[in-house]
Design a protein around this motif. Sequence first.
Motif, PDB file in Angstrom:
ATOM      1  N   ILE A  10       0.839  -1.204   0.000  1.00 59.47           N
ATOM      2  CA  ILE A  10       0.000   0.000   0.000  1.00 59.47           C
ATOM      3  C   ILE A  10       0.873   1.252   0.000  1.00 59.47           C
ATOM      4  N   LEU A  11       1.922   1.253   0.798  1.00 60.05           N
ATOM      5  CA  LEU A  11       2.822   2.407   0.849  1.00 60.05           C
ATOM      6  C   LEU A  11       3.569   2.604  -0.467  1.00 60.05           C
ATOM      7  N   PHE A  12       3.914   1.510  -1.138  1.00 63.37           N
ATOM      8  CA  PHE A  12       4.578   1.609  -2.432  1.00 63.37           C
ATOM      9  C   PHE A  12       3.648   2.261  -3.464  1.00 63.37           C
ATOM     10  N   VAL A  13       2.387   1.874  -3.457  1.00 69.24           N
ATOM     11  CA  VAL A  13       1.418   2.485  -4.369  1.00 69.24           C
ATOM     12  C   VAL A  13       1.286   3.975  -4.038  1.00 69.24           C
ATOM     13  N   SER A  14       1.275   4.308  -2.756  1.00 68.03           N
ATOM     14  CA  SER A  14       1.199   5.716  -2.351  1.00 68.03           C
ATOM     15  C   SER A  14       2.434   6.485  -2.794  1.00 68.03           C
ATOM     16  N   PHE A  15       3.593   5.845  -2.716  1.00 64.48           N
ATOM     17  CA  PHE A  15       4.836   6.474  -3.151  1.00 64.48           C
ATOM     18  C   PHE A  15       4.800   6.761  -4.654  1.00 64.48           C
ATOM     19  N   ILE A  16       4.355   5.799  -5.424  1.00 64.60           N
ATOM     20  CA  ILE A  16       4.229   5.990  -6.872  1.00 64.60           C
ATOM     21  C   ILE A  16       3.259   7.139  -7.156  1.00 64.60           C
ATOM     22  N   ALA A  17       2.181   7.216  -6.391  1.00 66.87           N
ATOM     23  CA  ALA A  17       1.203   8.297  -6.565  1.00 66.87           C
ATOM     24  C   ALA A  17       1.837   9.654  -6.255  1.00 66.87           C
ATOM     25  N   ILE A  19       4.963  10.442  -6.656  1.00 63.25           N
ATOM     26  CA  ILE A  19       5.825  10.742  -7.808  1.00 63.25           C
ATOM     27  C   ILE A  19       4.981  11.245  -8.979  1.00 63.25           C
ATOM     28  N   MET A  20       3.840  10.598  -9.202  1.00 66.73           N
ATOM     29  CA  MET A  20       2.949  11.025 -10.286  1.00 66.73           C
ATOM     30  C   MET A  20       2.466  12.455 -10.061  1.00 66.73           C
ATOM     31  N   GLU A  21       2.132  12.790  -8.818  1.00 68.24           N
ATOM     32  CA  GLU A  21       1.670  14.149  -8.519  1.00 68.24           C
ATOM     33  C   GLU A  21       2.763  15.166  -8.852  1.00 68.24           C
ATOM     34  N   LEU A  23       5.240  14.740 -11.078  1.00 74.19           N
ATOM     35  CA  LEU A  23       5.595  14.739 -12.500  1.00 74.19           C
ATOM     36  C   LEU A  23       4.471  15.192 -13.429  1.00 74.19           C
ATOM     37  N   ILE A  24       3.234  14.931 -13.057  1.00 73.59           N
ATOM     38  CA  ILE A  24       2.104  15.253 -13.931  1.00 73.59           C
ATOM     39  C   ILE A  24       1.560  16.626 -13.552  1.00 73.59           C
ATOM     40  N   PRO A  25       1.551  17.570 -14.490  1.00 73.75           N
ATOM     41  CA  PRO A  25       1.128  18.942 -14.170  1.00 73.75           C
ATOM     42  C   PRO A  25      -0.395  19.123 -14.176  1.00 73.75           C
ATOM     43  N   LEU A  26      -1.086  18.328 -13.398  1.00 76.91           N
ATOM     44  CA  LEU A  26      -2.536  18.456 -13.270  1.00 76.91           C
ATOM     45  C   LEU A  26      -2.871  18.754 -11.810  1.00 76.91           C
ATOM     46  N   PRO A  27      -3.970  19.445 -11.559  1.00 74.11           N
ATOM     47  CA  PRO A  27      -4.353  19.731 -10.169  1.00 74.11           C
ATOM     48  C   PRO A  27      -5.043  18.530  -9.512  1.00 74.11           C
ATOM     49  N   VAL A  28      -4.339  17.404  -9.469  1.00 76.36           N
ATOM     50  CA  VAL A  28      -4.869  16.175  -8.875  1.00 76.36           C
ATOM     51  C   VAL A  28      -3.936  15.774  -7.739  1.00 76.36           C
ATOM     52  N   SER A  29      -4.503  15.463  -6.589  1.00 78.59           N
ATOM     53  CA  SER A  29      -3.662  15.121  -5.438  1.00 78.59           C
ATOM     54  C   SER A  29      -3.136  13.686  -5.559  1.00 78.59           C
ATOM     55  N   ALA A  30      -2.070  13.440  -4.824  1.00 80.94           N
ATOM     56  CA  ALA A  30      -1.452  12.112  -4.834  1.00 80.94           C
ATOM     57  C   ALA A  30      -2.410  11.057  -4.309  1.00 80.94           C
ATOM     58  N   VAL A  32      -5.570  10.832  -4.829  1.00 79.63           N
ATOM     59  CA  VAL A  32      -6.460  10.421  -5.925  1.00 79.63           C
ATOM     60  C   VAL A  32      -5.706   9.508  -6.887  1.00 79.63           C
ATOM     61  N   TYR A  33      -4.476   9.886  -7.217  1.00 75.11           N
ATOM     62  CA  TYR A  33      -3.659   9.007  -8.059  1.00 75.11           C
ATOM     63  C   TYR A  33      -3.492   7.640  -7.393  1.00 75.11           C
ATOM     64  N   GLY A  34      -3.253   7.647  -6.095  1.00 74.59           N
ATOM     65  CA  GLY A  34      -3.067   6.384  -5.372  1.00 74.59           C
ATOM     66  C   GLY A  34      -4.304   5.510  -5.414  1.00 74.59           C
ATOM     67  N   LEU A  35      -5.472   6.121  -5.225  1.00 74.10           N
ATOM     68  CA  LEU A  35      -6.715   5.350  -5.284  1.00 74.10           C
ATOM     69  C   LEU A  35      -6.930   4.754  -6.672  1.00 74.10           C
ATOM     70  N   VAL A  36      -6.642   5.543  -7.696  1.00 77.42           N
ATOM     71  CA  VAL A  36      -6.812   5.052  -9.068  1.00 77.42           C
ATOM     72  C   VAL A  36      -5.820   3.921  -9.342  1.00 77.42           C
ATOM     73  N   LEU A  37      -4.563   4.110  -8.923  1.00 79.75           N
ATOM     74  CA  LEU A  37      -3.561   3.054  -9.123  1.00 79.75           C
ATOM     75  C   LEU A  37      -3.954   1.774  -8.394  1.00 79.75           C
ATOM     76  N   MET A  38      -4.415   1.901  -7.155  1.00 79.87           N
ATOM     77  CA  MET A  38      -4.806   0.716  -6.392  1.00 79.87           C
ATOM     78  C   MET A  38      -6.004   0.038  -7.054  1.00 79.87           C
ATOM     79  N   LEU A  39      -6.975   0.828  -7.496  1.00 77.41           N
ATOM     80  CA  LEU A  39      -8.136   0.258  -8.179  1.00 77.41           C
ATOM     81  C   LEU A  39      -7.715  -0.495  -9.435  1.00 77.41           C
ATOM     82  N   LEU A  40      -6.861   0.134 -10.242  1.00 78.34           N
ATOM     83  CA  LEU A  40      -6.402  -0.524 -11.468  1.00 78.34           C
ATOM     84  C   LEU A  40      -5.609  -1.789 -11.148  1.00 78.34           C
ATOM     85  N   GLY A  41      -4.761  -1.709 -10.118  1.00 75.01           N
ATOM     86  CA  GLY A  41      -3.984  -2.883  -9.728  1.00 75.01           C
ATOM     87  C   GLY A  41      -4.854  -4.031  -9.271  1.00 75.01           C
TER      88      GLY A  41
END
Length: 122
Positions: A10-17, A19-21, A23-30, A32-41
């Motif tokens: 879970i922490l690794f997915v959060s860490f990746i999120a 990093i995504m926050e 690197l990606i220039p969108l107003p999306v919090s980490a 949200v990225y983490g939830l999407v990554l976990m869902l996709l995984g």
Amino acid sequence: MKYIKQLLIILFVSFIAEIMEYLIPLPVSASVYGLVLMLLGLMTGIIPLEKVEGAADYLVGIMTLMFVPPTVGIMSAAEELKQMGVALVVISVITTLIVMVVTGKVAQFILDKKKPKGGKES
């Protein structure tokens, strides 16, 4: 040891999120990225449910404890919040109604898509 491994996933997915926050220039919090990554995984099977279920259940169980610091912060700003009381109530009511309507429309859309072409539900 099992729960530590699950928490590390879970922490690794959060860490990746995080990093995504960065690197990606969108107003999306980490988060949200983490939830999407976990869902996709979980949906793709890259992360089997058994590999995170125990730690996730534990985190959900202690979730209320995680809200103590923000609650204390709100209590310390009570005087400032009193001045905005009516505006906060109006905003809360309006946004709650919007969320309820959108949620209802999306749910209805999904249910309509699941109906067979004959019109009868299975």
